[in-house]
Design an enzyme around this catalytic site. Structure first.
Site, PDB file in Angstrom:
ATOM      1  N   ALA A   1      23.805  17.958  23.673  1.00 17.51           N
ATOM      2  CA  ALA A   1      23.991  16.509  23.589  1.00 17.51           C
ATOM      3  C   ALA A   1      25.308  16.120  24.236  1.00 17.51           C
ATOM      4  O   ALA A   1      26.230  16.926  24.332  1.00 17.51           O
ATOM      5  CB  ALA A   1      23.966  16.056  22.131  1.00 17.51           C
ATOM      6  N   ASP A   2      25.358  14.879  24.673  1.00 24.01           N
ATOM      7  CA  ASP A   2      26.602  14.343  25.210  1.00 24.01           C
ATOM      8  C   ASP A   2      26.662  12.858  24.884  1.00 24.01           C
ATOM      9  O   ASP A   2      25.637  12.174  24.868  1.00 24.01           O
ATOM     10  CB  ASP A   2      26.704  14.542  26.721  1.00 24.01           C
TER      11      ASP A   2
END
Length: 193
Positions: free
Chosen positions: A71-72
């Site tokens: 995730a970012d």
């Protein structure tokens, strides 16, 4: 509880969010270059970084046989990514730009296992006007020092948030609705008997 996924992140906030929905995980942070490419749109940037994290970790952890979650999250103001503050001066400049403005928080999720799925959450966050004294006091708490956009919505930074339209958990760092949908595609249910 036996791990259901591998989390390609060292973020304590992402761990807390997975704990919140009862997903067991192993933590395998990966070291990738997270610099934006020249003229890369913020949405393309967050999607690419999440995908690279899950891809690299999936290769490194293939022997485990577990799906990998990458995730970012990025804070975007006027089409520009606001990273983590370099120092006090940078932090105060960020808070000045955010004060009284609406910005976006984009969180991308990439889950690799039997299949590869991706999702994106975009949330609009409006800050009230923030005084210079409040900015200095907030910086002194050390909370904003390692946060994208220089604030934590789940912490003291919440007092600046006048309105939010979208995913609270996405602003924290892992949009849970989108994550749950991707987990379901891998056969991992959140709510079950």
């Amino acid at each position: 509880m036996k791990a259901q996924i591998i989390l390609a992140s060292a973020s304590p906030r992402r761990r807390e969010l997975l704990d919140q929905i009862g997903i067991a995980y192993e933590v395998w942070p990966v070291d990738i270059n997270e610099s934006p490419k020249v003229n890369e749109a913020p949405v393309d940037y967050v999607r690419r970084i999440a995908a690279e994290k899950s891809e690299v970790c999936h290769r490194l952890s293939a022997h485990r046989g577990l799906p990998v979650l990458g995730a970012d999250t990025a804070v975007i103001l006027n089409g520009r990514i606001m990273g983590k503050p370099k120092d006090k001066v940078d932090a105060l400049a960020m808070l000045h730009r955010l004060s009284g403005q609406t910005h976006q928080v984009m969180s991308a999720v990439s889950l690799r296992g039997r299949t590869h799925g991706e999702a994106l959450s975009v949330t609009e966050v409006t800050f009230r006007e923030i005084s210079e004294q409040e900015m200095l006091a907030y910086w002194a708490t050390t909370e904003p020092a390692d946060k994208a956009g220089c604030y934590a919505i789940q912490g003291l930074g919440s007092v600046f948030v006048q309105a939010i339209e979208g995913s609270f958990s996405g602003v924290v760092g892992l949009p849970l609705f989108e994550t749950a949908e991707l987990l379901l595609q891998q056969g991992i249910q959140i709510l079950h008997e």
